[in-house]
Motif scaffolding. Structure first.
Motif, PDB file in Angstrom:
ATOM      1  N   THR A  37       1.233   5.334 -12.500  1.00  0.00           N
ATOM      2  CA  THR A  37       0.600   4.062 -12.121  1.00  0.00           C
ATOM      3  C   THR A  37       0.117   4.075 -10.675  1.00  0.00           C
ATOM      4  N   VAL A  38       0.807   4.799  -9.797  1.00  0.00           N
ATOM      5  CA  VAL A  38       0.340   4.844  -8.397  1.00  0.00           C
ATOM      6  C   VAL A  38      -0.859   5.795  -8.301  1.00  0.00           C
ATOM      7  N   PRO A  93      -2.776   6.392   0.665  1.00  0.00           N
ATOM      8  CA  PRO A  93      -3.720   5.272   0.549  1.00  0.00           C
ATOM      9  C   PRO A  93      -5.148   5.769   0.773  1.00  0.00           C
ATOM     10  N   SER A  94      -6.143   4.993   0.326  1.00  0.00           N
ATOM     11  CA  SER A  94      -7.545   5.359   0.543  1.00  0.00           C
ATOM     12  C   SER A  94      -7.872   5.330   2.029  1.00  0.00           C
ATOM     13  N   GLY A 129      -5.034  -3.315  -8.252  1.00  0.00           N
ATOM     14  CA  GLY A 129      -4.234  -2.245  -7.651  1.00  0.00           C
ATOM     15  C   GLY A 129      -4.391  -2.193  -6.143  1.00  0.00           C
ATOM     16  N   GLU A 145      -1.398  -6.529  -8.103  1.00  0.00           N
ATOM     17  CA  GLU A 145      -0.599  -5.342  -7.765  1.00  0.00           C
ATOM     18  C   GLU A 145       0.706  -5.421  -8.542  1.00  0.00           C
ATOM     19  N   MET A 146       0.879  -4.452  -9.439  1.00  0.00           N
ATOM     20  CA  MET A 146       2.021  -4.460 -10.348  1.00  0.00           C
ATOM     21  C   MET A 146       3.304  -3.951  -9.696  1.00  0.00           C
ATOM     22  N   ASN A 147       3.137  -3.039  -8.736  1.00  0.00           N
ATOM     23  CA  ASN A 147       4.286  -2.407  -8.086  1.00  0.00           C
ATOM     24  C   ASN A 147       4.923  -3.398  -7.092  1.00  0.00           C
ATOM     25  N   PHE A 180       4.635  -2.562  -3.237  1.00  0.00           N
ATOM     26  CA  PHE A 180       3.279  -2.789  -2.726  1.00  0.00           C
ATOM     27  C   PHE A 180       2.932  -4.288  -2.731  1.00  0.00           C
ATOM     28  N   SER A 236      -0.036  -7.267 -13.997  1.00  0.00           N
ATOM     29  CA  SER A 236      -1.071  -6.288 -14.357  1.00  0.00           C
ATOM     30  C   SER A 236      -2.465  -6.910 -14.308  1.00  0.00           C
ATOM     31  N   ALA A 237      -3.422  -6.094 -13.935  1.00  0.00           N
ATOM     32  CA  ALA A 237      -4.838  -6.481 -13.919  1.00  0.00           C
ATOM     33  C   ALA A 237      -5.304  -7.000 -15.279  1.00  0.00           C
ATOM     34  N   GLY A 245      -8.855  -0.160  -7.637  1.00  0.00           N
ATOM     35  CA  GLY A 245      -8.219   1.057  -7.136  1.00  0.00           C
ATOM     36  C   GLY A 245      -7.330   1.669  -8.201  1.00  0.00           C
ATOM     37  N   LEU A 246      -7.492   1.239  -9.457  1.00  0.00           N
ATOM     38  CA  LEU A 246      -6.579   1.714 -10.509  1.00  0.00           C
ATOM     39  C   LEU A 246      -6.834   3.179 -10.852  1.00  0.00           C
TER      40      LEU A 246
HETATM   41  C1  LIG Z   1      -4.456   4.840  -6.379  1.00  0.00           C
HETATM   42  S1  LIG Z   1      -3.439   3.448  -5.880  1.00  0.00           S
HETATM   43  C2  LIG Z   1      -4.654   2.585  -4.900  1.00  0.00           C
HETATM   44  C3  LIG Z   1      -4.077   1.717  -3.831  1.00  0.00           C
HETATM   45  C4  LIG Z   1      -5.075   1.110  -2.841  1.00  0.00           C
HETATM   46  N1  LIG Z   1      -6.052   0.270  -3.515  1.00  0.00           N
HETATM   47  C5  LIG Z   1      -5.806   2.176  -2.048  1.00  0.00           C
HETATM   48  O1  LIG Z   1      -6.997   2.406  -2.338  1.00  0.00           O
HETATM   49  O2  LIG Z   1      -5.187   2.795  -1.161  1.00  0.00           O
HETATM   50  C6  LIG Z   1      -3.337   2.515  -7.410  1.00  0.00           C
HETATM   51  C7  LIG Z   1      -2.606   1.197  -7.344  1.00  0.00           C
HETATM   52  O3  LIG Z   1      -2.752   0.503  -8.598  1.00  0.00           O
HETATM   53  C8  LIG Z   1      -1.519  -0.140  -8.927  1.00  0.00           C
HETATM   54  N2  LIG Z   1      -1.529  -0.381 -10.390  1.00  0.00           N
HETATM   55  C9  LIG Z   1      -1.413   0.537 -11.383  1.00  0.00           C
HETATM   56  N3  LIG Z   1      -1.560  -0.044 -12.586  1.00  0.00           N
HETATM   57  C10 LIG Z   1      -1.812  -1.367 -12.358  1.00  0.00           C
HETATM   58  C11 LIG Z   1      -2.082  -2.492 -13.206  1.00  0.00           C
HETATM   59  N4  LIG Z   1      -2.110  -2.367 -14.537  1.00  0.00           N
HETATM   60  N5  LIG Z   1      -2.307  -3.696 -12.631  1.00  0.00           N
HETATM   61  C12 LIG Z   1      -2.259  -3.833 -11.275  1.00  0.00           C
HETATM   62  N6  LIG Z   1      -2.004  -2.808 -10.431  1.00  0.00           N
HETATM   63  C13 LIG Z   1      -1.782  -1.596 -10.947  1.00  0.00           C
HETATM   64  C14 LIG Z   1      -0.469   0.846  -8.420  1.00  0.00           C
HETATM   65  O4  LIG Z   1       0.791   0.228  -8.255  1.00  0.00           O
HETATM   66  C15 LIG Z   1      -1.105   1.314  -7.100  1.00  0.00           C
HETATM   67  O5  LIG Z   1      -0.769   0.476  -6.029  1.00  0.00           O
END
Ligand SMILES: C[S@@+](CC[C@H](N)C(=O)[O-])C[C@H]1O[C@@H](n2cnc3c(N)ncnc32)[C@H](O)[C@@H]1O
Length: 184
Positions: free
Chosen positions: A16-17, A22-23, A47, A71-73, A76, A96-97, A118-119
């Motif tokens: 999921t992360v 981070p970006s 996300g 943000e599910m985590n 974060f 969840s989104a 950012g998912l």
């Molecule tokens: C690749 S990271 C991107 C974080 C940030 N946007 C960046 O660009 O640095 C993906 C993020 O999506 C979140 N995430 C994953 N599945 C999700 C969902 N179904 N709904 C909401 N957030 C979710 C994760 O917890 C994580 O923080």
């Protein structure tokens, strides 16, 4: 939150992360470039992580534009809520989104003018990605942009099932380099 703490979340929840860091600010700027904020009443972010994209959205939005960040985590979510939860018209959602429809309604928006994601579609279960994209299409304004970054183009066809046009640019100043897909 530092890079080591981000990495720790990746180690606990790699699928999921979906990223070890981070970006970069360059990727964040590219994600948000091209949005005409003068015409945007509601932006949804998926996300939010530690808020790199959120910061760019908040820097550019007009006063009164609603920003909903999923943000599910839990770790974060707490970071995002501490940083941005107090700002006017900003809603940080620990869910969840997939629940975009319910939250738009709850916060008084008819639809999202654009969705910035950012998912990590490459590592999320296919069914989860499919459901999120289905809900996104349903609640995005007709002609509105869905903007997502990905490290590979493996999920381009999946995303392409939901959007007619996809413009792709690559941002090299990110670890790893990322593609930005702008879908309509
Ligand atoms: C690749 S990271 C991107 C974080 C940030 N946007 C960046 O660009 O640095 C993906 C993020 O999506 C979140 N995430 C994953 N599945 C999700 C969902 N179904 N709904 C909401 N957030 C979710 C994760 O917890 C994580 O923080």
């Amino acid at each position: 939150m530092g890079n080591m703490s981000f990495l720790k979340q990746y180690i606990f929840k790699p699928r999921t992360v979906g990223a070890v860091l981070p970006s970069s600010k360059y990727l964040a700027a590219r994600m948000v470039n091209g949005i005409n904020f003068a015409q945007v009443k509601c932006v949804v972010e998926y996300g939010g992580g530690t808020g790199v994209l959120t910061a760019e959205i908040l820097r550019k939005r007009q006063p009164g534009t609603v920003v909903i960040v999923f943000e599910m985590n839990n770790t974060f979510y707490n970071v995002l809520n501490d940083k941005y939860g107090h700002e006017a018209d900003v809603y940080i959602v620990n869910d969840s989104a997939m629940h975009i429809g319910q939250k738009l309604q709850e916060y008084g928006a008819q639809c999202a003018d654009c969705v910035i994601s950012g998912l990590p579609f490459a590592s999320l279960p296919q069914e989860v990605s499919f459901n999120i994209l289905t809900e996104t299409k349903k609640h995005l304004k007709p002609g509105g942009a869905f903007i997502t970054f990905q490290y590979t183009l493996l999920k381009k066809d999946l995303i392409g099932q939901f959007f007619e046009h996809i413009d792709i640019v690559r941002e090299m100043r990110n670890v790893p380099p990322a593609y930005v897909l702008r879908c309509r």
